[in-house]
Design a protein around this motif. Structure first.
Motif, PDB file in Angstrom:
ATOM      1  N   ASP A   1       0.805  -1.159  -0.056  1.00  0.00           N
ATOM      2  CA  ASP A   1      -0.098   0.119  -0.113  1.00  0.00           C
ATOM      3  C   ASP A   1       0.841   0.989   0.117  1.00  0.00           C
ATOM      4  O   ASP A   1       0.339   2.511  -0.174  1.00  0.00           O
ATOM      5  CB  ASP A   1      -0.780  -0.128   1.380  1.00  0.00           C
TER       6      ASP A   1
ATOM      7  N   LYS B   1       1.508   4.226  -6.602  1.00  0.00           N
ATOM      8  CA  LYS B   1       0.439   3.927  -7.470  1.00  0.00           C
ATOM      9  C   LYS B   1      -0.720   3.193  -6.718  1.00  0.00           C
ATOM     10  O   LYS B   1      -1.913   3.598  -6.774  1.00  0.00           O
ATOM     11  CB  LYS B   1       0.942   2.686  -8.505  1.00  0.00           C
ATOM     12  N   ASN B   2      -0.616   2.201  -5.806  1.00  0.00           N
ATOM     13  CA  ASN B   2      -1.422   1.469  -4.980  1.00  0.00           C
ATOM     14  C   ASN B   2      -2.160   2.547  -4.015  1.00  0.00           C
ATOM     15  O   ASN B   2      -3.307   2.571  -3.760  1.00  0.00           O
ATOM     16  CB  ASN B   2      -0.890   0.416  -4.118  1.00  0.00           C
TER      17      ASN B   2
ATOM     18  N   VAL C   1      -2.376   5.913  -4.316  1.00  0.00           N
ATOM     19  CA  VAL C   1      -3.312   6.664  -5.223  1.00  0.00           C
ATOM     20  C   VAL C   1      -4.612   5.989  -5.608  1.00  0.00           C
ATOM     21  O   VAL C   1      -5.891   6.471  -5.355  1.00  0.00           O
ATOM     22  CB  VAL C   1      -2.687   7.366  -6.604  1.00  0.00           C
ATOM     23  N   ARG C   2      -4.295   4.596  -5.940  1.00  0.00           N
ATOM     24  CA  ARG C   2      -5.778   4.031  -6.456  1.00  0.00           C
ATOM     25  C   ARG C   2      -6.727   3.778  -5.002  1.00  0.00           C
ATOM     26  O   ARG C   2      -7.976   3.740  -5.064  1.00  0.00           O
ATOM     27  CB  ARG C   2      -5.200   2.341  -6.810  1.00  0.00           C
ATOM     28  N   LYS C   3      -6.023   3.423  -4.088  1.00  0.00           N
ATOM     29  CA  LYS C   3      -6.871   2.921  -2.645  1.00  0.00           C
ATOM     30  C   LYS C   3      -7.470   4.347  -2.418  1.00  0.00           C
ATOM     31  O   LYS C   3      -8.781   4.312  -2.010  1.00  0.00           O
ATOM     32  CB  LYS C   3      -5.850   2.467  -1.696  1.00  0.00           C
TER      33      LYS C   3
ATOM     34  N   ILE D   1      -8.835   7.140  -5.989  1.00  0.00           N
ATOM     35  CA  ILE D   1      -9.777   6.515  -6.818  1.00  0.00           C
ATOM     36  C   ILE D   1     -10.932   5.721  -6.280  1.00  0.00           C
ATOM     37  O   ILE D   1     -11.991   6.056  -6.724  1.00  0.00           O
ATOM     38  CB  ILE D   1      -9.002   5.558  -7.876  1.00  0.00           C
ATOM     39  N   ALA D   2     -10.690   5.378  -5.041  1.00  0.00           N
ATOM     40  CA  ALA D   2     -11.825   4.665  -4.436  1.00  0.00           C
ATOM     41  C   ALA D   2     -12.724   5.639  -4.029  1.00  0.00           C
ATOM     42  O   ALA D   2     -13.935   5.339  -3.919  1.00  0.00           O
ATOM     43  CB  ALA D   2     -11.284   3.925  -3.254  1.00  0.00           C
TER      44      ALA D   2
ATOM     45  N   GLU E   1     -15.144   6.603  -6.872  1.00  0.00           N
ATOM     46  CA  GLU E   1     -15.858   5.713  -7.120  1.00  0.00           C
ATOM     47  C   GLU E   1     -16.883   5.545  -6.170  1.00  0.00           C
ATOM     48  O   GLU E   1     -18.269   5.449  -6.462  1.00  0.00           O
ATOM     49  CB  GLU E   1     -15.253   4.309  -7.072  1.00  0.00           C
TER      50      GLU E   1
END
Length: 122
Positions: free
Chosen positions: A65, A69-70, A72-74, A77-78, A81
């Motif tokens: 984590d 990259k992870n 930012v995604r977690k 982006i979450a 969503e």
């Protein structure tokens, strides 16, 4: 596997045969496998030591984590969503303000309308 296709793997095998020769290639492959196993075991032990050192509060901690990259995604982006699905904390706090505006007789704002000025908010 590492983004390699069959042509690249065949080329690596041919190069390995040329560099090590057919009699030393099995020994080199065995040594590479042992080294990879040792590195994987060391990484797993380091991760387990880190988790035990952090304590029970961080039982669900995953060092992956920390990868940007992870991360930012977690976290970003979450949240986006969640906003699209309507389950965001921000929308939950914004709803009472919309209800207050509707109760004051203002109705719902149309596209491009400017919301009323709130002097208490500044």
């Amino acid at each position: 596997m590492f983004g390699l296709g069959w042509p690249e793997i065949v080329a690596l095998v041919v190069i390995a045969l040329l560099v090590f020769g057919p009699e030393k290639l099995p020994q080199a492959a065995s040594q590479a496998g042992k080294t990879l196993r040792n590195l994987r075991r060391m990484a797993n032990n380091a991760r387990d030591d880190l988790r035990s050192g952090l304590g029970p509060e961080f039982a669900d901690f995953d060092p992956a984590d920390l990868n940007p990259k992870n991360f930012v995604r977690k976290h970003l982006i979450a949240d986006l969503e969640d906003d699209l699905n309507g389950t965001s904390k921000a929308t939950a706090t914004a709803e009472p303000a919309a209800d207050h505006h509707a109760m004051s007789g203002g109705g719902e704002l149309g596209y491009g309308e400017i919301p009323p000025y709130d002097s208490d908010a500044t």
